[in-house]
Scaffold this motif. Structure first.
Motif, PDB file in Angstrom:
ATOM      1  N   ILE A  77       0.887  -0.975  -0.218  1.00 47.38           N
ATOM      2  CA  ILE A  77       0.191  -0.299  -0.292  1.00 47.38           C
ATOM      3  C   ILE A  77       0.747   0.932   0.424  1.00 47.38           C
ATOM      4  O   ILE A  77       0.397   2.564   0.122  1.00 47.38           O
ATOM      5  N   ALA A  78       2.811   1.013   0.507  1.00 44.80           N
ATOM      6  CA  ALA A  78       3.513   2.199  -0.103  1.00 44.80           C
ATOM      7  C   ALA A  78       4.698   1.430  -0.237  1.00 44.80           C
ATOM      8  O   ALA A  78       4.701   0.964   0.239  1.00 44.80           O
ATOM      9  N   GLY A  83       2.810  11.910  -0.422  1.00 41.48           N
ATOM     10  CA  GLY A  83       1.865  11.423  -1.122  1.00 41.48           C
ATOM     11  C   GLY A  83       1.715  10.139  -2.139  1.00 41.48           C
ATOM     12  O   GLY A  83       2.903   9.416  -2.214  1.00 41.48           O
ATOM     13  N   PRO A  84       1.420  10.699  -2.978  1.00 38.40           N
ATOM     14  CA  PRO A  84       0.943   9.281  -4.563  1.00 38.40           C
ATOM     15  C   PRO A  84       2.241   9.254  -5.458  1.00 38.40           C
ATOM     16  O   PRO A  84       3.152  10.429  -5.286  1.00 38.40           O
ATOM     17  N   PRO A  85       2.492   7.989  -5.837  1.00 41.81           N
ATOM     18  CA  PRO A  85       3.707   7.735  -6.646  1.00 41.81           C
ATOM     19  C   PRO A  85       3.571   8.966  -7.565  1.00 41.81           C
ATOM     20  O   PRO A  85       2.757   9.227  -8.323  1.00 41.81           O
ATOM     21  N   PRO A  86       4.669   9.451  -7.898  1.00 44.23           N
ATOM     22  CA  PRO A  86       5.329  10.647  -9.159  1.00 44.23           C
ATOM     23  C   PRO A  86       4.255  10.010 -10.550  1.00 44.23           C
ATOM     24  O   PRO A  86       4.856   8.666 -10.424  1.00 44.23           O
ATOM     25  N   VAL A  87       4.033  10.385 -11.576  1.00 48.26           N
ATOM     26  CA  VAL A  87       3.566  10.233 -12.362  1.00 48.26           C
ATOM     27  C   VAL A  87       4.949   9.707 -13.496  1.00 48.26           C
ATOM     28  O   VAL A  87       5.793  10.737 -13.342  1.00 48.26           O
ATOM     29  N   PRO A  88       4.681   8.349 -13.595  1.00 47.94           N
ATOM     30  CA  PRO A  88       6.285   7.816 -15.435  1.00 47.94           C
ATOM     31  C   PRO A  88       6.013   9.164 -15.792  1.00 47.94           C
ATOM     32  O   PRO A  88       5.732   9.333 -16.325  1.00 47.94           O
ATOM     33  N   THR A  89       7.784   8.655 -16.514  1.00 47.28           N
ATOM     34  CA  THR A  89       7.821   9.856 -17.675  1.00 47.28           C
ATOM     35  C   THR A  89       7.621   8.548 -18.897  1.00 47.28           C
ATOM     36  O   THR A  89       7.759   7.337 -18.588  1.00 47.28           O
ATOM     37  N   ARG A 132      11.250   9.920  -0.074  1.00 50.16           N
ATOM     38  CA  ARG A 132      10.018  10.233  -0.750  1.00 50.16           C
ATOM     39  C   ARG A 132       9.460   9.190   0.196  1.00 50.16           C
ATOM     40  O   ARG A 132       9.588   7.754  -0.370  1.00 50.16           O
ATOM     41  N   VAL A 133       7.796   8.710   0.932  1.00 40.81           N
ATOM     42  CA  VAL A 133       6.947   7.681   1.485  1.00 40.81           C
ATOM     43  C   VAL A 133       5.428   7.951   0.514  1.00 40.81           C
ATOM     44  O   VAL A 133       5.574   8.819   0.166  1.00 40.81           O
ATOM     45  N   ASN A 134       5.759   7.406  -0.661  1.00 35.32           N
ATOM     46  CA  ASN A 134       4.992   6.877  -1.719  1.00 35.32           C
ATOM     47  C   ASN A 134       3.733   6.181  -1.533  1.00 35.32           C
ATOM     48  O   ASN A 134       3.764   5.360  -1.065  1.00 35.32           O
ATOM     49  N   LEU A 135       2.126   7.028  -1.465  1.00 34.75           N
ATOM     50  CA  LEU A 135       1.057   5.893  -0.586  1.00 34.75           C
ATOM     51  C   LEU A 135      -0.019   5.552  -2.038  1.00 34.75           C
ATOM     52  O   LEU A 135       0.171   6.373  -2.749  1.00 34.75           O
TER      53      LEU A 135
END
Length: 267
Positions: free
Chosen positions: A27-28, A63-69, A36-39
């Motif tokens: 879940i994270a 926060g939410p995972p960064p949008v992949p390039t 960074r903690v990705n939720l």
């Protein structure tokens, strides 16, 4: 008790701590290097941070995972068998020597082992550029059994590097001929240029040829070679000092294309 557990893993040389539910679902995750903690869900934010508390080494973004390039998406969709990024320096020679080690009591050293030493020495020097926004791919296969020893992609452009064992030998370069010690001259610069031209065709980008001499006793050039760099293995890190011509996004996109084995089938 939140019922969450933390599972450490390594991905691409970077440590990640995954936070999992009792049934094993993630879940994270905590990327320590990126702080960074990705939720995957905001619902369990406090529980996730409580579970990671003993592992956090300082302030972190949450926060939410960064949008992949696009480059990251291309990497994620790449089949492991087609991914050249894990290749070791001299990968093709390592495989060949493993399959056919050669006679153990030969009077002369196996030339493949000297070639392997050269590729490993050059590869290790180039890998040290990784932290400066560069990527190096080793033993890139070309149709017909040829290969690019090392393909370097970074802010200063793309370079096809050919490693040559020259330990304790004087080297004479008279374009296109290269002479090691008292051996017969060989038109090696033609091959180095040809490999770079094929790489340019595959990647639709200019690739500069480089001949890297490993351990020479001396180097003499009768004239500056045409459109090719001749350097020693100790000078390779100077590539990082060349002027920038590629943006970081361009470097990543070219690396994503180059690491795909299928890219090279059209050369």
């Amino acid at each position: 008790m939140s019922g969450l557990r933390v599972v450490p893993t390594w991905r691409h040389g970077r440590e990640r701590l995954y936070v999992c539910l009792g049934d094993g679902r993630n879940i994270a995750w905590y990327d320590r290097e990126a702080a960074r903690v990705n939720l995957l869900s905001e619902d369990r934010r406090e529980d996730v941070l409580d579970a990671l508390g003993p592992f956090l080494t300082g302030p972190v973004a949450v926060g939410p995972p960064p949008v992949p390039t696009p480059a990251e998406l291309a990497r994620l969709s790449l089949h492991p068998d087609d991914d050249l990024a894990p290749n070791r320096p001299g990968e093709a020679l390592l495989v060949a020597l493993d399959r056919e080690p050669g006679a153990p009591h030969r009077l002369r050293p196996d030339p493949r082992r000297r070639a392997l030493e050269a590729e490993q020495t050059v590869g290790q020097a180039l890998d040290r550029l990784d932290g400066a926004g560069w990527h190096t791919l080793h033993s890139v296969p070309l149709p017909g059994g040829d290969r690019v020893h090392h393909l370097v992609i970074g802010p200063a452009g793309l370079f096809a590097v050919h490693a040559l064992y020259a330990r304790k030998q004087r080297v004479l370069v008279a374009d296109p001929m290269v002479t090691l010690g008292r051996r017969e001259p060989q038109p090696l610069l033609r091959r180095v240029r040809a490999d770079a031209d094929r790489a340019s065709h595959a990647l639709t980008a200019e690739v500069h040829p480089v001949l890297a001499l490993v351990g020479p006793a001396g180097l003499r050039l009768t004239a500056p070679p045409r459109e090719i760099r001749v350097v020693t293995d100790t000078d390779l890190t100077n590539l990082s000092r060349l002027g920038g011509v590629l943006k970081p996004a361009d470097v990543e996109a070219l690396h994503a294309m180059a690491r795909d084995r299928r890219t090279w089938a059209r050369t």
